[in-house]
Design an enzyme around this catalytic site. Structure first.
Site, mmCIF file in Angstrom:
data_model
loop_
_atom_site.group_PDB
_atom_site.id
_atom_site.type_symbol
_atom_site.label_atom_id
_atom_site.label_comp_id
_atom_site.label_asym_id
_atom_site.label_seq_id
_atom_site.Cartn_x
_atom_site.Cartn_y
_atom_site.Cartn_z
ATOM 1 N N HIS A 257 10.175 -14.729 20.731
ATOM 2 C CA HIS A 257 11.216 -14.993 19.724
ATOM 3 C C HIS A 257 11.476 -13.765 18.857
ATOM 4 O O HIS A 257 11.996 -13.890 17.757
ATOM 5 C CB HIS A 257 10.810 -16.201 18.880
ATOM 6 N N ARG B 199 -13.113 -2.648 -8.416
ATOM 7 C CA ARG B 199 -11.945 -3.228 -9.078
ATOM 8 C C ARG B 199 -10.797 -2.234 -9.227
ATOM 9 O O ARG B 199 -9.698 -2.597 -9.636
ATOM 10 C CB ARG B 199 -12.322 -3.731 -10.470
ATOM 11 N N LYS C 178 -11.096 -4.757 -5.054
ATOM 12 C CA LYS C 178 -11.808 -5.937 -4.550
ATOM 13 C C LYS C 178 -11.342 -7.212 -5.235
ATOM 14 O O LYS C 178 -11.205 -8.246 -4.620
ATOM 15 C CB LYS C 178 -13.312 -5.726 -4.779
ATOM 16 N N ASN D 138 -7.803 -4.448 -18.857
ATOM 17 C CA ASN D 138 -7.606 -4.946 -17.507
ATOM 18 C C ASN D 138 -6.576 -6.055 -17.609
ATOM 19 O O ASN D 138 -6.742 -6.975 -18.402
ATOM 20 C CB ASN D 138 -8.937 -5.480 -16.966
ATOM 21 N N GLY D 139 -5.478 -5.963 -16.835
ATOM 22 C CA GLY D 139 -4.440 -6.986 -16.887
ATOM 23 C C GLY D 139 -3.073 -6.349 -16.997
ATOM 24 O O GLY D 139 -2.918 -5.150 -16.757
ATOM 25 N N CYS E 3 -8.743 -3.219 -12.350
ATOM 26 C CA CYS E 3 -9.384 -2.356 -13.339
ATOM 27 C C CYS E 3 -10.716 -2.974 -13.772
ATOM 28 O O CYS E 3 -10.885 -4.190 -13.740
ATOM 29 C CB CYS E 3 -8.572 -2.142 -14.611
ATOM 30 N N GLU F 247 -5.491 -2.706 6.312
ATOM 31 C CA GLU F 247 -6.145 -2.432 5.034
ATOM 32 C C GLU F 247 -7.116 -1.248 5.141
ATOM 33 O O GLU F 247 -7.187 -0.412 4.242
ATOM 34 C CB GLU F 247 -6.852 -3.725 4.633
ATOM 35 N N LYS G 233 -7.144 -6.689 8.561
ATOM 36 C CA LYS G 233 -8.305 -5.780 8.445
ATOM 37 C C LYS G 233 -7.925 -4.376 8.879
ATOM 38 O O LYS G 233 -8.283 -3.394 8.242
ATOM 39 C CB LYS G 233 -9.485 -6.253 9.307
ATOM 40 N N TRP H 157 -6.868 0.649 -11.757
ATOM 41 C CA TRP H 157 -6.034 0.350 -10.601
ATOM 42 C C TRP H 157 -4.632 0.264 -11.174
ATOM 43 O O TRP H 157 -4.305 -0.666 -11.911
ATOM 44 C CB TRP H 157 -6.450 -0.969 -9.966
ATOM 45 N N GLU I 269 -5.914 -12.216 10.611
ATOM 46 C CA GLU I 269 -7.021 -11.561 9.906
ATOM 47 C C GLU I 269 -7.341 -10.199 10.538
ATOM 48 O O GLU I 269 -7.587 -9.218 9.829
ATOM 49 C CB GLU I 269 -8.247 -12.493 9.912
HETATM 50 O O1 M6R Z 1 -11.389 -12.713 -4.075
HETATM 51 P P1 M6R Z 1 -10.390 -13.413 -3.193
HETATM 52 O O2 M6R Z 1 -10.994 -14.008 -1.982
HETATM 53 O O3 M6R Z 1 -9.557 -14.412 -3.975
HETATM 54 O O4 M6R Z 1 -9.398 -12.265 -2.723
HETATM 55 C C1 M6R Z 1 -8.244 -12.571 -1.996
HETATM 56 C C2 M6R Z 1 -7.680 -11.341 -1.327
HETATM 57 O O5 M6R Z 1 -7.310 -10.393 -2.288
HETATM 58 C C3 M6R Z 1 -8.659 -10.698 -0.363
HETATM 59 O O6 M6R Z 1 -9.106 -11.596 0.597
HETATM 60 C C4 M6R Z 1 -8.015 -9.484 0.341
HETATM 61 O O7 M6R Z 1 -6.995 -9.911 1.175
HETATM 62 C C5 M6R Z 1 -9.090 -8.720 1.110
HETATM 63 N N1 M6R Z 1 -9.171 -7.376 0.616
HETATM 64 C C6 M6R Z 1 -8.868 -8.644 2.571
HETATM 65 O O8 M6R Z 1 -9.914 -7.986 3.207
#
Ligand code: M6R
Length: 606
Positions: free
Chosen positions: A502, A27, A601, A98-99, A2, A486, A483, A74, A479
């Site tokens: 396995h 956010r 983010k 926020n929180g 948020c 997500e 990606k 959020w 990774e």
């Molecule tokens: O701001 P941060 O690097 O601490 O965030 C960590 C993760 O939330 C962040 O890397 C998330 O996995 C990304 N959206 C992946 O693309």
């Protein structure tokens, strides 16, 4: 997560609140709202979806008032809906939050017994009614204090009061909050980025702080209710990063900027003339380090896995890696000869911050590798290593990942050099290789830009996909899968290639896309054998390699032949096709590239 904003001004504020909320959408973006004070009354407008919807609402029915708060949500408690959108107002107060309030159920029950009627399913509404209730018997400052004391959990708050109609109040515990100083107006914001178009004079609230803003004054109080002074910081100008320019979205811009990230980072840390790395003032003498613990979440955690391979290769230091949300709740044997390294783009990730806080409480030395240098994690660490990527706006982390890996690699070679575990020639060769990396990244982006859109088509119809690699390519496989999930909402799994038999091999069937990461490293032959096992079972292989040999490409559906580099630098180049692949799959599916569903983010809640 948020985002919150507050403005105390002598002019109308709604337009600036909307403008700042757009910057905070990274956010959270499932609903948005605004409240202003007009003729001593609270006026609230909110809607589901993006800030654009709120803007349309205000276009039809403008919000007046020179004092206001705004919010992008959020969802944590309650579905994204108009009723659950913030602000949450009573006749007396209006709150954006926020929180997470962990004891909201109990507080709600007590307030309901007193006759308060809740409209939403949120945890935030308890703050509104607690304040309303305390204001019946206490003055402003005491009512705020009593309310904050009653709350368990984390919060950054922006509050308007009907009775005190010339102030905006901000408070922080666990979630970030910045205050901005403007000409004849003052601001509250979840981060400085949201305030940048209005001011470059910023103060960050610390945990427990409360601030009271009017249009020409800001007062700060600490958790003991004592008036305090806070340092004002001047923000630097970074417009080139916060503008999309000619790009369709921030993600493609940020992918294309990765050579610049690498170049800036190398320039900041590497002294080419002396052939040395400029890293001093370690919180522990590297010669005395007994163990390094690398901690992060999501993509940042993947950079920690990559670093484990580098540190183990270059030093004799035992390395542990940990996901922050696990680390913070485990029984850890802290040791003040260990170095605890926190990796985070935003520097505000709640789990990473909590893990850092745990380390601080146990008096051990901490280092943070972050992008946002003014962030909570950076401000709380003993040693801060910025990645110099500039603001990253796309929710999917791209250039920050390259920056995180690069700083971790630089840290590994410097520690190795100080401990005399690398010889001079090898050290200097690695420094030379670092100079070449930005151009190699650029070439790889250009090459993959043209070649990944066609590959993306295979992923749309498939049930899922797999990403496989060994050694340094294993975290990159993780990774790549993250990606894709997500951005395109398609199932994807990342695995160490050797782990296939396995269990995961059972998933391979005719036409399943399998991405094989096979740089010509010490694992190459073994990875190619694993690839053959996939082909034999009907998998559609996308091979990413720097090896020329045409034979290995037989029966492979697509081969991406990327630039050759030293084995230990291959993760930087292997990452790029995977980012672009995820990007193009998401684009084909018309997904919102910069703001994938359900994500944000900056993950400032647990
Ligand atoms: O701001 P941060 O690097 O601490 O965030 C960590 C993760 O939330 C962040 O890397 C998330 O996995 C990304 N959206 C992946 O693309």
């Amino acid at each position: 997560m948020c985002g919150i904003i507050g403005i105390a001004s002598s002019k109308l504020v709604a337009q600036n609140i909307i403008h700042s909320l757009k910057k905070l959408e990274y956010r959270g973006y499932d609903s948005a709202g605004i409240a202003t004070i007009v003729d001593n009354e609270i006026h609230e407008k909110k809607c589901t979806g993006r800030v654009d919807n709120l803007e349309k609402l205000l276009f039809k029915n403008p919000s007046k008032g020179s004092l206001g708060i705004g919010h992008v949500r959020w969802a944590t408690h309650g579905i994204p809906s108009q009723l659950n959108a913030h602000p949450h107002s009573s006749d007396e107060v209006s709150v954006v939050h926020n929180g997470i309030i962990e004891n909201s159920t109990l507080l709600k029950k007590n307030l309901e017994e007193k006759g308060y009627k809740f409209k939403s399913q949120t945890d935030t509404e308890v703050i509104t009614f607690l304040l309303t209730d305390f204001l019946k018997s206490y003055d402003l400052v005491d009512a705020i204090n009593k309310t904050l004391k009653a709350l368990n959990g984390s919060f950054a708050l922006g509050i308007l009061f009907k009775k005190y109609s010339n102030i905006v109040v901000g408070a922080r515990r666990g979630s970030p909050l910045a205050v901005g100083y403007g000409p004849e107006e003052n601001y509250l914001g979840s981060d400085s980025y949201a305030l940048k178009s209005m001011t470059n004079k910023i103060t960050y609230l610390d945990d427990g702080d409360v601030c009271i803003l009017t249009n020409n004054k800001i007062e700060f109080y600490n958790s003991e209710n004592k008036k305090i002074n806070k340092k004002i910081l001047t923000l630097s100008e970074d417009k080139q990063f916060t503008d999309k320019g000619d790009y369709k979205d921030f993600m493609s811009k940020e992918i294309n900027e990765q050579n610049i990230t690498a170049k800036t980072c190398v320039k900041e840390y590497v002294d080419q003339l002396r052939k040395d790395i400029n890293l001093y003032n370690f919180p522990i003498n590297p010669k005395d380090i007994e163990k390094i613990v690398l901690i992060g979440c999501g993509t940042a955690y993947h950079s920690c896995i990559t670093a484990k391979y580098w540190f183990e290769e270059l030093t004799n230091i035992p390395i542990e890696i940990d996901i922050a949300s696990e680390f913070r709740y485990r029984k850890i044997n802290f040791n003040n000869k260990n170095l605890y390294v926190f990796v985070s783009q935003s520097g505000e990730t709640a789990d990473t911050y909590a893990a850092l806080d745990l380390c601080k409480k146990n008096n051990v030395k901490t280092c943070s590798i972050i992008n946002v240098v003014e962030s909570s994690i950076a401000r709380s660490s003993d040693f801060v290593l910025p990645i110099h990527a500039g603001p990253e706006i796309g929710v999917a982390s791209t250039k920050a990942f390259i920056g995180q890996m690069l700083v971790l690699f630089i840290l590994a070679i410097k520690i190795s050099e100080i401990r005399k575990e690398i010889n001079k020639t090898d050290y200097e060769n690695k420094i030379d290789d670092l100079q070449k990396l930005p151009d190699l990244i650029k070439d790889t982006i250009n090459y993959c830009q043209d070649n990944t859109p066609i590959i993306a088509k295979d992923f749309i119809k498939a049930k899922g996909s797999m990403f496989l690699g060994r050694g340094l390519s294993f975290p990159i496989a993780l990774e790549g899968a993250l990606k894709l999930k997500e951005l395109s909402y398609l199932h994807a799994e990342g695995y160490p290639a050797g782990e296939m038999k396995h269990g995961p091999l059972a998933l391979i069937e005719e036409g399943l896309p399998v991405v094989i990461l096979a740089p010509k490293d010490r694992y190459f032959e073994k990875t190619i054998s694993n690839m053959q096992e996939v082909i034999a079972r009907g998998g559609k292989v996308i091979l990413i390699t720097d090896e020329d040999n045409k034979i290995i490409s037989e029966n492979v559906r697509f081969t991406l032949k990327i630039a050759k580099t030293n084995e230990y630098l291959s993760p930087f180049l292997m990452t790029i096709p995977l980012q672009l692949l995820a990007y193009h799959v998401a684009a084909l599916k018309n997904c919102d590239i910069d703001k994938p569903r359900n994500l944000a983010k900056s993950v400032t809640v647990e």
